[in-house]
Structures are given as structure tokens and as C-alpha cells.
Design an enzyme around this catalytic site. Structure first.
Site, mmCIF file in Angstrom:
data_model
loop_
_atom_site.group_PDB
_atom_site.id
_atom_site.type_symbol
_atom_site.label_atom_id
_atom_site.label_comp_id
_atom_site.label_asym_id
_atom_site.label_seq_id
_atom_site.Cartn_x
_atom_site.Cartn_y
_atom_site.Cartn_z
ATOM 1 N N SER A 193 -35.064 30.572 14.085
ATOM 2 C CA SER A 193 -36.019 30.856 14.197
ATOM 3 C C SER A 193 -36.997 31.968 13.766
ATOM 4 O O SER A 193 -36.918 32.190 12.867
ATOM 5 C CB SER A 193 -36.531 30.205 15.378
ATOM 6 O OG SER A 193 -37.932 29.846 15.301
ATOM 7 N N ASP A 414 -36.724 19.984 8.555
ATOM 8 C CA ASP A 414 -37.130 20.837 10.335
ATOM 9 C C ASP A 414 -38.298 20.966 10.790
ATOM 10 O O ASP A 414 -39.443 21.388 10.247
ATOM 11 C CB ASP A 414 -36.451 23.202 10.054
ATOM 12 C CG ASP A 414 -36.100 23.269 11.061
ATOM 13 O OD1 ASP A 414 -37.627 23.529 12.201
ATOM 14 O OD2 ASP A 414 -35.351 24.567 11.459
ATOM 15 N N HIS A 443 -34.202 21.588 14.725
ATOM 16 C CA HIS A 443 -34.993 23.249 14.435
ATOM 17 C C HIS A 443 -33.832 24.296 14.668
ATOM 18 O O HIS A 443 -32.929 23.338 16.397
ATOM 19 C CB HIS A 443 -36.393 23.351 15.443
ATOM 20 C CG HIS A 443 -36.016 24.657 15.509
ATOM 21 N ND1 HIS A 443 -36.475 25.482 14.129
ATOM 22 C CD2 HIS A 443 -36.824 25.833 16.151
ATOM 23 C CE1 HIS A 443 -37.032 26.548 14.133
ATOM 24 N NE2 HIS A 443 -37.183 26.850 15.741
#
Length: 481
Positions: A193, A414, A443
Site C-alpha cells: 500500500s 483493489d 487490498h
């Protein structure tokens, strides 16, 4: 490369046993150590004021197979000291644990590193760092007033002396200080991320000091900026059909629709109804903005979809949902919640240039509310970065200057770091990188989903250092390559 990137003073990490609560409820792996490292607040003044960076380490237990260190970051930006416990819990392959000393750390300003704060009220903490869904221009103007107040609080807090220096650029320098302190010529890196941006920044600033870099669930090349925040709308458009199919095809007992189209219509109708008439719960008022936020957050993982369906079912019956499972701040103190949200603002607002015009946010919200009705009017809304002081350093421009040693892994659907942003990062990195996409939603790719093709790609690269000859795609039922 500036003098600040080459004149890092040598410091040592003093290792000790980790506190039990470092793992946030997860068991700590045997042999895991914690310590602190002093680094310059301002790398332009290496002999000036110092701050502390909290560091953790899980040494390899197989010296014959050990090749170096693997620095890690869980994203957020969030504290990463306990990320090692998480990686072991989700079954990091033993061959990787043998090959590296895993290293975690709390980025500057966060957690057990020298912390920052903005003295946020409980109300200011409610939505975290995600702006609420704006129904109209007046909602954007209201959020602008709130955002300006938060920015002013950050600039007036007791930790404002750190404000100009909390950035991905300085965090990358801290990573290099960790590498130096551990006596390694190079470091490998695993980041997820927001950690993909941090890894990209480090690989751009220190290309000769990177070994093997794995980036999982990728932000665009500018990190968490206004452009990437607006991409949440596309991410929700990509991901919501997975939830709708889950409910319509397999769980009609929730009564939310017999087709995916009916489930989507139910979501839009329910959110609009809560905009007009919220449902009051014992601890929180469920309005349309909160429903949309929860839908966004609970689309991250497959195991959260059932909880999200329960939320929909209760609110459709005009009842408050049952208490949600504990989240990242559930067991935290008020001070640590303040620190998490505040440190994120310090970091992301220093890392990029945000529009200053209220009218531009109002215009974009109006556009995205129509183009992306699921979540567009949240992603396009204003946040405190619009009122932030000008950064003292220009952000790093991620580029392709360096060795071909970056592997990107990315889900097709995502919600938080959509494929569209990953493709932009892939283009910026050029021949330095290869990207492996996986036909799955949510995610997080590596170790978090069942696609063995994508998991094997990351493990193989960490073990061999060999990039694929070209980008490739893993189908939903793909077997390891």
C-alpha cells in the site's frame, strides 16, 4: 543525490526483547528483537537535533542461507514495528525467513518512534484520514472549515517542530540509516500500500543500495496525493461487484437482492435514505457518509464481506448494526489514535502538492458524484493538506534510474490502491520493474489471498532475484509458474 543522502552519521541499534503489545494482539515470533536508532531530524544538519526511530528485527536462524536484511513496511502510513509478527502469522515462507533478517520500524512521527500529534478531538478522529462523502457544495465547504482547523492544530501543537521533517523522503533516509546501523551494504524491501510509495522513493534515492524490492498493492508514483485519493472512486467501482456477487449469488438470506445489479441499487438507495434520515446507534449515528466509509473499508478483504452484509441488513431494517470487529485503533488510547491520524497528515501533506482552491474540490466532487456514485464524492473531497505549509523539500520524483530489481504485485480489483494507479507507477519505474497482476479483489496480494501464481512470483523473486522477462497476469485459478 544531495549531501543529506550521503553523509548519514553512523549510529547503533541497541537491541532488547520486544514488549508483548508490539504485535497488536498477534504472538511475537521467537527471537524477535526491538530497539531504537537515533537519526537526524534534519538530514541537512546531521549534527543537529536527533529523533528516535523504533526498529524491530527477526534474525534468520539459518546463517548458511542468509543473504541480508529485508526491510518491511505495512503501508498506511502506519507503525510497522509489529509487522514482522503479522508476516509470520500469515505464513511467510520459511525459505524467505531463512534468507533474510526481517526488519520492521515505526516511520518517523509514528508509534514508538518520536511521535507527533495534532490534538484531535473525538469528532475529528471519526473518519480518520478519509474525507466524508459530500452530498453537495455545502458539504465540501463544511469539510474545508474542518480541514483548515485540523491543519492549524497540527501547526500549533507541541510537536510542530517536527512538522516540516516528516516525509517519505526523510523516512527513506531513515531506512538507509537503519541499513548503515546494521552493517549492510544493501537492503531488500517488502512494502504494501503506502509502503509501495516509500519503497519507490528509497529505490529512487538510493538505487545502488537496493537489493530486491517487492511492492504489493501499488500507489501511483506520487504516493497518497489528491490524484490517488480521487482514484478511490475507481477502486470502489472495480471492487463493489465482488461484494454484490457474494451477496446475490451465495447469500440471499441477507435480503439485499437476487442479482448484483439489485445489490448495487440497494446500496445507493440505502445510502440516500441515511443521508435524509440517519439511524442512531448506541455509540454512533449511521448516516450515508458513514455507510459509504464502512463499505469502502470493509471491501479490503474477503473475510470482511459477511460483516458488511450484516451492516446493510441491519440498516435496511432501520436498526443500528451490531458492533464491528476491532479495527486498527480499537484497542488504542486516545493519544495513540491522535498520533496515527496526525502522523499520516504530517507525512502525506508534506509529500505532494494539494489544490488550494475550494471551488476546485467542489467541482471535482460534483463530477465524481455522478461518474462514480459509490464513493466518488468522498475521494474527491477536501482534506487538511489543502491548508498545509509549503514543504521545505520537493518530493521525490520516482523514476527509472537504477537496476532492474523491482517486482510489483497487484490485484485487478483493489479499492484503495486501484490498478489504474499501479499502472502509472509501473510506467514511471520503466525497465526497473515488472508487474504481476492477479484476477482477484481486495487490498493486498502477497500472503493475503489464495492466488498461488502471484504469491509464488513474489517468493521466487525474494529468493532468486530474477525478475520475469515481461509483465504477466495470474488468472483466478492460476497455478504457480
Amino acid at each position: 543525490m544531495t549531501a543529506a543522502d550521503t553523509a548519514t552519521p553512523k549510529q547503533d541499534v541497541k537491541w532488547d526483547k520486544c514488549d508483548k503489545d508490539v504485535g497488536d494482539g498477534l504472538p511475537l515470533p521467537e527471537g524477535m528483537q526491538c530497539g531504537t536508532l537515533k537519526v537526524p531530524l534534519d538530514y541537512q544538519k546531521p549534527e543537529g537535533r536527533m529523533i528516535e526511530i523504533a526498529v524491530s528485527r527477526l534474525p534468520s536462524k539459518n546463517p548458511e542461507k542468509r543473504r541480508g536484511i529485508l526491510l518491511t513496511n505495512p503501508g498506511g502510513p502506519s507503525p510497522g514495528l509489529g509487522y514482522l509478527a503479522f508476516l509470520v502469522t500469515v505464513k511467510m515462507p520459511q525459505a524467505v525467513l531463512d534468507s533474510y533478517d526481517l526488519v520492521g520500524f515505526d516511520p518517523r512521527g509514528m508509534g514508538r518512534s518520536t511521535p507527533v500529534k495534532c490534538d484531535l478531538t473525538e469528532e475529528q478522529q471519526l473518519f480518520g484520514n478519509i474525507p466524508p462523502y459530500a452530498r453537495n457544495a455545502a458539504d465540501v465547504a463544511k469539510r474545508a472549515e474542518q480541514s483548515q482547523q485540523i491543519a492549524e492544530q497540527c501547526a500549533a501543537s507541541d510537536t510542530a517542530w517536527m512538522l516540516p521533517y516528516v516525509s517519505a523522503k526523510n523516512t527513506a533516509r531513515d531506512m538507509d540509516s537503519i541499513r548503515t546501523a546494521l552493517g549492510e551494504e544493501k537492503t531488500s524491501f517488502l512494502g504494501a500500500s503506502w509502503g509501495t510509495y516509500l519503497g519507490s522513493v528509497y529505490a529512487t534515492m538510493f538505487p545502488k543500495r537496493t537489493d530486491r524490492v517487492v511492492l504489493d498493492s501499488n500507489l501511483g508514483p506520487a504516493g497518497w496525493d489528491y490524484h490517488s485519493q480521487r482514484l478511490w472512486s475507481q477502486g470502489m467501482d472495480d471492487r463493489f461487484p465482488d461484494f454484490a456477487k457474494y451477496v446475490a449469488a451465495n447469500h440471499r438470506e441477507y435480503g439485499l437482492g437476487r442479482t448484483a445489479a439489485q445489490v448495487k441499487a440497494k446500496y445507493l438507495q440505502l445510502a440516500a435514505r441515511l443521508d435524509r434520515t440517519p439511524v442512531k446507534g448506541p455509540d454512533v449515528v449511521w448516516d450515508g457518509a458513514l455507510l459509504r466509509l464502512i463499505t469502502f473499508g470493509y471491501s479490503y478483504g474477503a473475510t470482511q464481506l459477511a460483516t458488511l452484509a450484516e451492516v446493510f441488513k441491519a440498516l435496511e431494517a432501520n436498526q443500528p448494526p451490531p458492533p464491528l470487529p476491532a479495527g486498527e485503533t480499537a484497542k488504542a488510547t486516545a493519544a495513540s489514535v491522535d498520533n496515527l491520524i496526525s502522523a499520516r497528515y504530517y507525512m502525506i501533506c508534506n509529500d505532494s502538492h494539494w489544490p488550494a482552491s475550494l471551488q476546485s474540490y467542489q467541482r471535482n466532487v460534483a463530477i465524481d458524484r455522478i461518474r462514480h456514485p459509490l464513493f466518488g464524492a468522498a475521494g474527491a473531497n477536501i482534506n487538511p493538506c489543502a491548508y498545509w505549509p509549503k514543504p521545505i523539500e520537493e518530493p521525490v520524483k520516482v523514476g527509472n534510474n537504477g537496476p532492474s530489481n523491482v517486482l510489483m504485485v497487484q490485484n485487478l480489483r483493489d479499492p484503495a490502491t486501484p490498478l489504474a494507479g499501479a499502472e502509472q507507477l509501473r510506467k514511471a519505474l520503466g525497465d526497473r520493474a515488472r508487474m504481476v497482476t492477479a484476477d482477484q479483489g481486495g487490498h493486498g496480494v502477497y500472503l493475503l489471498n489464495k492466488n498461488q501464481c502471484a504469491n509464488t512470483a513474489a517468493t521466487s523473486f525474494l529468493l532468486t532475484g530474477k525478475l520475469p522477462e515481461r509483465d504477466y497476469h495470474c488468472s483466478a485459478d492460476a497455478t504457480p509458474r
